[in-house]
Enzyme design. Structure first.
Site, PDB file in Angstrom:
ATOM      1  N   GLY A  38     -24.815 -25.402  47.793  1.00  0.00           N
ATOM      2  CA  GLY A  38     -24.855 -24.868  46.435  1.00  0.00           C
ATOM      3  C   GLY A  38     -24.213 -23.516  46.244  1.00  0.00           C
ATOM      4  O   GLY A  38     -24.265 -22.972  45.139  1.00  0.00           O
ATOM      5  N   GLU A  98     -25.881 -27.118  54.031  1.00  0.00           N
ATOM      6  CA  GLU A  98     -25.061 -28.267  53.613  1.00  0.00           C
ATOM      7  C   GLU A  98     -24.051 -27.863  52.545  1.00  0.00           C
ATOM      8  O   GLU A  98     -24.088 -28.375  51.418  1.00  0.00           O
ATOM      9  CB  GLU A  98     -25.964 -29.359  53.025  1.00  0.00           C
ATOM     10  CG  GLU A  98     -26.866 -30.009  54.030  1.00  0.00           C
ATOM     11  CD  GLU A  98     -27.860 -30.948  53.385  1.00  0.00           C
ATOM     12  OE1 GLU A  98     -28.383 -31.815  54.108  1.00  0.00           O
ATOM     13  OE2 GLU A  98     -28.120 -30.822  52.177  1.00  0.00           O
ATOM     14  N   PRO A  99     -23.156 -26.967  52.858  1.00  0.00           N
ATOM     15  CA  PRO A  99     -22.181 -26.559  51.848  1.00  0.00           C
ATOM     16  C   PRO A  99     -21.118 -27.633  51.639  1.00  0.00           C
ATOM     17  O   PRO A  99     -20.596 -28.212  52.599  1.00  0.00           O
ATOM     18  CB  PRO A  99     -21.553 -25.295  52.451  1.00  0.00           C
ATOM     19  CG  PRO A  99     -21.742 -25.452  53.932  1.00  0.00           C
ATOM     20  CD  PRO A  99     -22.951 -26.313  54.155  1.00  0.00           C
ATOM     21  N   CYS A 156      -6.184 -41.366  27.622  1.00  0.00           N
ATOM     22  CA  CYS A 156      -6.385 -41.632  26.206  1.00  0.00           C
ATOM     23  C   CYS A 156      -7.770 -41.224  25.772  1.00  0.00           C
ATOM     24  O   CYS A 156      -8.653 -42.064  25.559  1.00  0.00           O
ATOM     25  CB  CYS A 156      -6.161 -43.113  25.913  1.00  0.00           C
ATOM     26  SG  CYS A 156      -4.429 -43.470  25.906  1.00  0.00           S
ATOM     27  N   GLU A 157      -7.958 -39.944  25.700  1.00  0.00           N
ATOM     28  CA  GLU A 157      -9.243 -39.407  25.292  1.00  0.00           C
ATOM     29  C   GLU A 157      -9.027 -37.954  24.888  1.00  0.00           C
ATOM     30  O   GLU A 157      -8.450 -37.183  25.662  1.00  0.00           O
ATOM     31  CB  GLU A 157     -10.222 -39.515  26.470  1.00  0.00           C
ATOM     32  CG  GLU A 157     -11.621 -39.215  26.064  1.00  0.00           C
ATOM     33  CD  GLU A 157     -12.661 -39.851  26.987  1.00  0.00           C
ATOM     34  OE1 GLU A 157     -12.456 -40.988  27.480  1.00  0.00           O
ATOM     35  OE2 GLU A 157     -13.685 -39.210  27.200  1.00  0.00           O
ATOM     36  N   TYR A 200     -15.190 -32.044  44.444  1.00  0.00           N
ATOM     37  CA  TYR A 200     -15.624 -32.904  43.338  1.00  0.00           C
ATOM     38  C   TYR A 200     -14.493 -33.219  42.358  1.00  0.00           C
ATOM     39  O   TYR A 200     -14.749 -33.467  41.179  1.00  0.00           O
ATOM     40  CB  TYR A 200     -16.824 -32.286  42.608  1.00  0.00           C
ATOM     41  CG  TYR A 200     -17.983 -31.966  43.540  1.00  0.00           C
ATOM     42  CD1 TYR A 200     -18.738 -32.988  44.098  1.00  0.00           C
ATOM     43  CD2 TYR A 200     -18.292 -30.654  43.895  1.00  0.00           C
ATOM     44  CE1 TYR A 200     -19.780 -32.711  44.970  1.00  0.00           C
ATOM     45  CE2 TYR A 200     -19.333 -30.366  44.764  1.00  0.00           C
ATOM     46  CZ  TYR A 200     -20.067 -31.394  45.288  1.00  0.00           C
ATOM     47  OH  TYR A 200     -21.102 -31.118  46.152  1.00  0.00           O
TER      48      TYR A 200
HETATM   49  N1  LLP Z   1     -26.854 -31.027  49.799  1.00  0.00           N
HETATM   50  C1  LLP Z   1     -27.393 -31.818  48.860  1.00  0.00           C
HETATM   51  C2  LLP Z   1     -28.630 -32.510  49.139  1.00  0.00           C
HETATM   52  C3  LLP Z   1     -26.741 -31.967  47.627  1.00  0.00           C
HETATM   53  O1  LLP Z   1     -27.299 -32.743  46.706  1.00  0.00           O
HETATM   54  C4  LLP Z   1     -25.516 -31.302  47.394  1.00  0.00           C
HETATM   55  C5  LLP Z   1     -24.812 -31.464  46.146  1.00  0.00           C
HETATM   56  C6  LLP Z   1     -24.999 -30.491  48.412  1.00  0.00           C
HETATM   57  C7  LLP Z   1     -25.697 -30.370  49.599  1.00  0.00           C
HETATM   58  C8  LLP Z   1     -23.698 -29.738  48.276  1.00  0.00           C
HETATM   59  O2  LLP Z   1     -23.707 -28.804  47.252  1.00  0.00           O
HETATM   60  P1  LLP Z   1     -22.460 -27.827  47.076  1.00  0.00           P
HETATM   61  O3  LLP Z   1     -22.436 -26.872  48.250  1.00  0.00           O
HETATM   62  O4  LLP Z   1     -21.243 -28.657  47.049  1.00  0.00           O
HETATM   63  O5  LLP Z   1     -22.710 -27.138  45.807  1.00  0.00           O
HETATM   64  N2  LLP Z   1     -20.424 -33.085  40.973  1.00  0.00           N
HETATM   65  C9  LLP Z   1     -20.949 -31.750  40.739  1.00  0.00           C
HETATM   66  C10 LLP Z   1     -21.704 -31.228  41.927  1.00  0.00           C
HETATM   67  C11 LLP Z   1     -22.863 -32.103  42.324  1.00  0.00           C
HETATM   68  C12 LLP Z   1     -23.562 -31.595  43.524  1.00  0.00           C
HETATM   69  C13 LLP Z   1     -24.557 -32.594  44.005  1.00  0.00           C
HETATM   70  N3  LLP Z   1     -25.210 -32.230  45.214  1.00  0.00           N
HETATM   71  C14 LLP Z   1     -19.785 -30.830  40.382  1.00  0.00           C
HETATM   72  O6  LLP Z   1     -18.657 -31.304  40.286  1.00  0.00           O
HETATM   73  O7  LLP Z   1     -19.988 -29.650  40.158  1.00  0.00           O
END
Ligand code: LLP
Length: 432
Positions: free
Chosen positions: A245, A287-288, A358-359, A387
Site C-alpha cells: 500500500g 507485500e508491495p 468508444c466512451e 495496475y
Molecule cells: N497485499 C494485499 C493483500 C493487497 O490486497 C494488495 C493490493 C497489496 C498487497 C498490494 O498493494 P500495493 O502495494 O500495490 O498498493 N487496482 C487498484 C489497487 C488495488 C489494490 C488491491 N490490493 C489501483 O489501481 O489502484
C-alpha cells in the site's frame, strides 16, 4: 517527475534507450518497464530490514503486474511473490519461480486453486475466512499434505485513500474481524487443524497510502493481537505481514515519502511495541505491488487525431486509453506525461489526453500542459507500471499492448502485442 539521466537531447530515455526507438521497434501503445527500477526498489526494501536486523520477506504483490519475465526478475532479486488467483500462480510456476516463496491470497479461493497451490507446495496459504479453513482442511486431507498458513485479519484501520482501494476497514470483504472475535475463533480452529502450520498473521490496510499513521496503527494493532494470542491461547506468531500500500508519486502534486521509509516507520513502531511488552520481535513480511512496479513503467502512445472546441478544450487522442489503463476512468487517477521526442519545449498548450475507446470517460489525463504535438509524435505517460496492464481489457475488441523490458541499453519483449487472431481465438462459429 523525470531524473536528469532520463532526458538526453530533449528525448525521453528509458533504461538507456530513447523511447522513440522503442516505439519504432515495438509499435505503440507500448508498456515499457525499466527493470533496473524494479530491482532497485526491491533492494531498497531489503536494505531497510537488514539495517534493522529484522527477519523479512519482500513479497511482491503480483496483481500490480505479472508475467513470466516479471517473476524471473523477482526470483533473481530473491523477492517473494504474493499471488491471488490460479492464473497468477500458474504464471509463477511456468516462470520457474520458487514455490516456497509464494503466498497465496484471496477471499474466495476455489478448491481447484487450493489443490493447485498445495500440490505445488506454495510457501504459505493466507487464510481469509471460515469457509476457507474448512475447504483447505479437506484439500489437505484428500492430498495427504501439510501446509504453512497465515491468518488474514481486518485490523479496522481506515487508510486515507480511495474508497474502492481500501481493504483494512472493519466493513471489508477481506479477512477475519478482530473486534468481533472472529480472529480468535479462526485462530482456535486453525490450531486444531493437524495439517496446518500457523506461522503468522497478516493484514493489509489499503493502497496508494501517503500517511504513515495508518501503518503505525496497523502495526500496534497486530502487536496487540500477538500479545492477546500469546496470553490467551499460548500462540505467538513468528511473522507479521503488514501487506502493501505504500503510495507513489504519479504527478508533481504527489509528495510521498520513499516506499522504504514507510517500512522503516513500521519497523520502528514494531520494535518499540514488542520490546515494551517483553515480546520477541517477529519477522516482518511486506507485500508491495505498486511501489515496485509503478514507477518502473511508462506507456508510450502515438498521437493521432485532435479536436479543438474553441474556448473550451483541446482533445488530443492517442492509440490506447482505458483498455490499457482503466485507472483514470475507474478511480479518477491522475498521471503525468511528456512528449517523448520533445520533452522540454516552450511552445506548450493545455490539452486533454484522450484514448481511442468508444466512451466519453476514456480520458487518460484531463488538462495537461504539453509541448504542441503533431500526429505521429510519441507521448509517454509516466509511472503506469502498476495496475495498468494487469487491469487491461479488450474493450471494443482492441488488442492489448505489448510489454517490453529494458535494462542497460537492452530491450526485450516480455509480453507480445495481441493480434486480431488472438481476439477471436476463444470465439466459436454459430452452429445452432
Ligand atoms: N497485499 C494485499 C493483500 C493487497 O490486497 C494488495 C493490493 C497489496 C498487497 C498490494 O498493494 P500495493 O502495494 O500495490 O498498493 N487496482 C487498484 C489497487 C488495488 C489494490 C488491491 N490490493 C489501483 O489501481 O489502484
Amino acid at each position: 517527475m523525470l531524473d536528469d539521466n532520463e532526458i538526453q537531447d530533449n528525448q525521453l530515455i528509458i533504461g538507456g534507450i530513447p523511447a522513440t526507438d522503442l516505439a519504432a521497434e515495438y509499435g505503440t501503445a507500448l508498456q515499457v518497464y525499466d527493470v533496473s527500477k524494479i530491482r532497485s526498489q526491491i533492494r531498497a526494501f531489503q536494505r531497510v530490514f537488514k539495517e534493522n536486523d529484522i527477519e523479512y520477506a519482500v513479497s511482491y504483490a503480483s496483481k500490480a503486474f505479472a508475467c513470466l519475465a516479471m517473476y524471473q526478475v523477482l526470483a533473481q532479486e530473491d523477492a517473494h511473490a504474493d499471488v491471488v488467483s490460479g492464473g497468477e500462480l500458474y504464471t509463477a510456476i511456468q516462470a520457474g519461480f520458487p514455490m516456497d516463496h509464494v503466498s497465496f491470497h484471496g477471499n474466495n479461493k476455489s478448491r481447484a486453486e487450493l489443490e493447485m497451490a498445495i500440490s505445488h507446495h506454495v510457501g504459505v496459504i493466507m487464510l481469509d475466512n471460515f469457509y476457507e479453513i474448512q475447504l483447505l482442511s479437506e484439500v489437505l486431507a484428500d492430498l495427504d499434505e501439510t501446509t504453512n498458513v497465515m491468518l488474514r485479519v481486518s485490523p479496522a484501520v481506515s487508510a486515507h485513500t480511495h474508497e474502492f482501494i481500501q481493504t483494512g476497514q472493519q466493513d471489508s470483504k477481506f479477512g477475519f474481524d478482530i473486534i468481533t472475535g472472529q480472529a480468535d475463533e479462526a485462530l482456535q480452529q486453525v490450531l486444531n487443524e493437524p495439517n496446518m502450520n500457523l506461522i503468522g498473521v497478516h493484514s493489509h490496510i489499503g493502497s496508494q497510502i501517503f500517511e504513515t499513521d495508518g501503518f503505525k496503527i496497523e502495526t500496534e494493532k497486530l502487536v496487540n493481537l500477538m500479545q492477546h494470542w500469546h496470553d490467551e491461547f499460548g500462540f505467538t506468531p513468528q511473522i507479521i505481514n503488514v501487506g502493501g500500500g505504500f503510495g507513489i508519486k504519479y504527478t508533481d502534486d504527489d509528495h510521498p515519502i520513499r516506499p522504504e521509509d514507510f517500512v522503516q516507520q513500521i519497523l520502528t513502531t514494531l520494535r518499540a511495541e514488542t520490546e515494551s511488552r517483553g515480546l520477541a520481535t517477529p519477522a516482518v513480511w511486506i507485500e508491495p505491488g505498486r511501489s515496485i512496479a509503478g514507477p518502473a513503467g511508462t506507456t508510450l502512445y502515438t498521437v493521432g487525431s485532435s479536436k479543438t472546441i474553441p474556448e473550451i478544450r483541446k482533445y488530443v487522442a492517442v492509440d490506447g486509453g482505458m483498455g490499457d489503463n482503466i485507472r483514470p476512468a475507474l478511480y479518477g487517477a491522475e498521471y503525468d506525461a511528456v512528449v517523448a521526442n520533445d520533452v522540454h519545449d516552450d511552445n506548450t498548450e493545455l490539452i486533454t489526453l484522450a484514448g481511442k475507446y468508444c466512451e466519453s470517460g476514456d480520458i487518460l489525463i484531463k488538462d495537461i500542459e504539453l509541448p504542441v504535438v503533431q500526429p505521429g509524435d510519441i507521448i509517454a505517460v509516466l509511472a503506469t507500471g502498476a495496475y495498468g496492464y494487469s487491469m487491461a481489457s479488450n474493450y471494443n475488441r482492441n488488442e492489448r499492448p505489448a510489454v517490453v523490458f529494458v535494462e542497460n541499453g537492452k530491450s526485450q519483449i516480455a509480453i507480445e502485442r495481441e493480434t486480431y487472431a488472438d481476439l477471436i481465438h476463444l470465439d466459436r462459429n454459430l452452429t445452432i
